[in-house]
Design a protein around this motif. Structure first.
Motif, PDB file in Angstrom:
ATOM      1  N   MET A 193     -14.949  58.095  -4.829  1.00  0.00           N
ATOM      2  CA  MET A 193     -13.995  57.328  -3.988  1.00  0.00           C
ATOM      3  C   MET A 193     -13.087  58.159  -3.181  1.00  0.00           C
ATOM      4  O   MET A 193     -12.485  59.321  -3.649  1.00  0.00           O
ATOM      5  CB  MET A 193     -13.286  56.403  -4.940  1.00  0.00           C
ATOM      6  N   LYS A 194     -12.773  57.998  -1.939  1.00  0.00           N
ATOM      7  CA  LYS A 194     -11.921  58.581  -0.992  1.00  0.00           C
ATOM      8  C   LYS A 194     -10.578  58.020  -1.007  1.00  0.00           C
ATOM      9  O   LYS A 194     -10.502  56.799  -1.266  1.00  0.00           O
ATOM     10  CB  LYS A 194     -12.585  58.523   0.406  1.00  0.00           C
ATOM     11  N   TYR A 195      -9.447  58.680  -0.987  1.00  0.00           N
ATOM     12  CA  TYR A 195      -8.038  58.240  -1.117  1.00  0.00           C
ATOM     13  C   TYR A 195      -7.481  58.508   0.519  1.00  0.00           C
ATOM     14  O   TYR A 195      -7.966  59.871   0.782  1.00  0.00           O
ATOM     15  CB  TYR A 195      -7.499  58.675  -2.000  1.00  0.00           C
ATOM     16  N   ILE A 196      -6.762  57.848   0.920  1.00  0.00           N
ATOM     17  CA  ILE A 196      -6.032  58.233   2.293  1.00  0.00           C
ATOM     18  C   ILE A 196      -4.499  57.863   2.022  1.00  0.00           C
ATOM     19  O   ILE A 196      -4.310  56.902   1.494  1.00  0.00           O
ATOM     20  CB  ILE A 196      -6.796  57.613   3.149  1.00  0.00           C
ATOM     21  N   THR A 197      -3.802  58.687   2.490  1.00  0.00           N
ATOM     22  CA  THR A 197      -2.236  58.354   2.489  1.00  0.00           C
ATOM     23  C   THR A 197      -2.011  57.355   3.587  1.00  0.00           C
ATOM     24  O   THR A 197      -2.640  57.081   4.648  1.00  0.00           O
ATOM     25  CB  THR A 197      -1.621  59.724   2.730  1.00  0.00           C
ATOM     26  N   PRO A 198      -1.007  56.824   3.510  1.00  0.00           N
ATOM     27  CA  PRO A 198      -0.505  55.761   4.484  1.00  0.00           C
ATOM     28  C   PRO A 198      -0.193  56.529   5.822  1.00  0.00           C
ATOM     29  O   PRO A 198      -0.611  55.844   6.906  1.00  0.00           O
ATOM     30  CB  PRO A 198       0.942  55.241   3.837  1.00  0.00           C
ATOM     31  N   ASN A 199       0.363  57.608   5.889  1.00  0.00           N
ATOM     32  CA  ASN A 199       0.452  58.354   7.124  1.00  0.00           C
ATOM     33  C   ASN A 199      -0.933  58.602   7.848  1.00  0.00           C
ATOM     34  O   ASN A 199      -1.061  58.797   8.891  1.00  0.00           O
ATOM     35  CB  ASN A 199       1.201  59.679   6.902  1.00  0.00           C
ATOM     36  N   GLN A 200      -1.954  59.031   6.910  1.00  0.00           N
ATOM     37  CA  GLN A 200      -3.076  59.439   7.389  1.00  0.00           C
ATOM     38  C   GLN A 200      -3.745  58.054   7.890  1.00  0.00           C
ATOM     39  O   GLN A 200      -4.581  58.179   9.292  1.00  0.00           O
ATOM     40  CB  GLN A 200      -4.136  60.033   6.378  1.00  0.00           C
ATOM     41  N   LEU A 201      -3.497  56.975   7.330  1.00  0.00           N
ATOM     42  CA  LEU A 201      -4.261  55.689   7.712  1.00  0.00           C
ATOM     43  C   LEU A 201      -3.494  55.295   9.412  1.00  0.00           C
ATOM     44  O   LEU A 201      -4.107  54.880  10.105  1.00  0.00           O
ATOM     45  CB  LEU A 201      -3.755  54.661   6.882  1.00  0.00           C
ATOM     46  N   PHE A 202      -2.279  55.374   9.173  1.00  0.00           N
ATOM     47  CA  PHE A 202      -1.364  55.116  10.432  1.00  0.00           C
ATOM     48  C   PHE A 202      -1.935  56.091  11.756  1.00  0.00           C
ATOM     49  O   PHE A 202      -2.019  55.373  12.644  1.00  0.00           O
ATOM     50  CB  PHE A 202       0.120  55.491  10.337  1.00  0.00           C
ATOM     51  N   ASP A 203      -1.949  57.428  11.493  1.00  0.00           N
ATOM     52  CA  ASP A 203      -2.339  58.325  12.161  1.00  0.00           C
ATOM     53  C   ASP A 203      -4.159  57.721  12.988  1.00  0.00           C
ATOM     54  O   ASP A 203      -4.260  57.599  14.147  1.00  0.00           O
ATOM     55  CB  ASP A 203      -2.667  59.718  11.666  1.00  0.00           C
ATOM     56  N   LYS A 204      -4.844  57.186  12.107  1.00  0.00           N
ATOM     57  CA  LYS A 204      -6.160  56.662  12.538  1.00  0.00           C
ATOM     58  C   LYS A 204      -6.134  55.447  13.112  1.00  0.00           C
ATOM     59  O   LYS A 204      -7.110  55.244  14.208  1.00  0.00           O
ATOM     60  CB  LYS A 204      -6.974  56.592  11.051  1.00  0.00           C
ATOM     61  N   PHE A 205      -5.101  54.865  13.084  1.00  0.00           N
ATOM     62  CA  PHE A 205      -5.003  53.191  13.745  1.00  0.00           C
ATOM     63  C   PHE A 205      -4.036  53.192  14.687  1.00  0.00           C
ATOM     64  O   PHE A 205      -3.838  52.176  15.268  1.00  0.00           O
ATOM     65  CB  PHE A 205      -4.644  52.184  12.652  1.00  0.00           C
ATOM     66  N   LYS A 206      -3.136  54.382  15.010  1.00  0.00           N
ATOM     67  CA  LYS A 206      -2.076  53.938  15.973  1.00  0.00           C
ATOM     68  C   LYS A 206      -2.781  53.720  17.393  1.00  0.00           C
ATOM     69  O   LYS A 206      -2.260  53.160  18.102  1.00  0.00           O
ATOM     70  CB  LYS A 206      -1.223  55.283  15.863  1.00  0.00           C
ATOM     71  N   HIS A 207      -3.856  54.280  17.633  1.00  0.00           N
ATOM     72  CA  HIS A 207      -4.352  53.904  18.955  1.00  0.00           C
ATOM     73  C   HIS A 207      -5.310  52.555  18.919  1.00  0.00           C
ATOM     74  O   HIS A 207      -5.665  52.302  20.079  1.00  0.00           O
ATOM     75  CB  HIS A 207      -5.364  55.219  19.531  1.00  0.00           C
ATOM     76  N   LYS A 208      -5.400  51.935  17.911  1.00  0.00           N
ATOM     77  CA  LYS A 208      -6.140  50.905  17.864  1.00  0.00           C
ATOM     78  C   LYS A 208      -5.152  49.508  18.171  1.00  0.00           C
ATOM     79  O   LYS A 208      -4.105  49.367  17.513  1.00  0.00           O
ATOM     80  CB  LYS A 208      -6.817  50.490  16.437  1.00  0.00           C
ATOM     81  N   GLU A 209      -5.769  48.711  18.852  1.00  0.00           N
ATOM     82  CA  GLU A 209      -4.823  47.419  19.050  1.00  0.00           C
ATOM     83  C   GLU A 209      -5.342  46.267  18.156  1.00  0.00           C
ATOM     84  O   GLU A 209      -6.665  45.716  17.975  1.00  0.00           O
ATOM     85  CB  GLU A 209      -5.103  46.711  20.550  1.00  0.00           C
ATOM     86  N   MET A 210      -4.435  45.848  17.166  1.00  0.00           N
ATOM     87  CA  MET A 210      -4.899  44.820  16.214  1.00  0.00           C
ATOM     88  C   MET A 210      -4.054  43.738  16.478  1.00  0.00           C
ATOM     89  O   MET A 210      -2.883  43.597  16.443  1.00  0.00           O
ATOM     90  CB  MET A 210      -4.562  45.256  14.752  1.00  0.00           C
ATOM     91  N   LEU A 211      -4.663  42.467  16.219  1.00  0.00           N
ATOM     92  CA  LEU A 211      -3.938  41.300  16.626  1.00  0.00           C
ATOM     93  C   LEU A 211      -3.601  40.333  15.131  1.00  0.00           C
ATOM     94  O   LEU A 211      -2.501  39.654  14.909  1.00  0.00           O
ATOM     95  CB  LEU A 211      -4.828  40.138  17.298  1.00  0.00           C
ATOM     96  N   ASP A 212      -4.586  40.598  14.362  1.00  0.00           N
ATOM     97  CA  ASP A 212      -4.106  39.930  12.810  1.00  0.00           C
ATOM     98  C   ASP A 212      -5.045  40.577  11.939  1.00  0.00           C
ATOM     99  O   ASP A 212      -5.611  41.651  12.011  1.00  0.00           O
ATOM    100  CB  ASP A 212      -4.700  38.296  12.842  1.00  0.00           C
ATOM    101  N   ILE A 213      -5.080  40.102  10.528  1.00  0.00           N
ATOM    102  CA  ILE A 213      -5.487  40.683   9.490  1.00  0.00           C
ATOM    103  C   ILE A 213      -7.131  40.943   9.622  1.00  0.00           C
ATOM    104  O   ILE A 213      -7.782  41.947   9.180  1.00  0.00           O
ATOM    105  CB  ILE A 213      -5.300  39.970   8.206  1.00  0.00           C
ATOM    106  N   SER A 214      -7.802  39.815  10.276  1.00  0.00           N
ATOM    107  CA  SER A 214      -9.357  40.170  10.560  1.00  0.00           C
ATOM    108  C   SER A 214      -9.588  41.167  11.144  1.00  0.00           C
ATOM    109  O   SER A 214     -10.438  41.946  11.145  1.00  0.00           O
ATOM    110  CB  SER A 214      -9.918  38.903  11.004  1.00  0.00           C
TER     111      SER A 214
END
Length: 96
Positions: free
Chosen positions: A1-22
């Motif tokens: 199982m892989k683990y990721i820190t909140p900062n790493q997750l943020f870095d991965k998603f900061k360029h993505k546009e998200m509208l809702d949970i889906s």
């Protein structure tokens, strides 16, 4: 199982546009090549069998239906007016 820190997750998603949970779920699935399963926890679930066997509850529901059929159910303002009138009558009787 892989683990990721909140900062790493943020870095991965900061360029993505998200509208809702889906959208967030779809981005996680695409980014990490995983399937995300969200399980809804029902903490205060109803015990349908107990409700079905409750004669008192059945009687209350039936009485409510009868009240609605006989126009003994008040809309918000009518209910407030009824309570106000009953309170005034009670206070007058108590002063006597």
């Amino acid at each position: 199982m892989k683990y990721i820190t909140p900062n790493q997750l943020f870095d991965k998603f900061k360029h993505k546009e998200m509208l809702d949970i889906s959208d967030l779920i779809q981005v996680i699935e695409d980014e990490f090549d995983v399937n995300v399963l969200i399980e809804e926890q029902i903490g205060d679930s109803l015990d349908i069998k107990s409700l079905a066997d409750d004669d008192s509850l059945f009687h209350q529901v039936q009485q409510s239906r009868d009240d609605r059929k006989s126009d003994r159910v008040f809309e918000q303002q009518a209910g407030l007016d009824y309570l106000r009138e009953k309170t005034e009558v009670f206070e007058r009787e108590r002063k006597v």
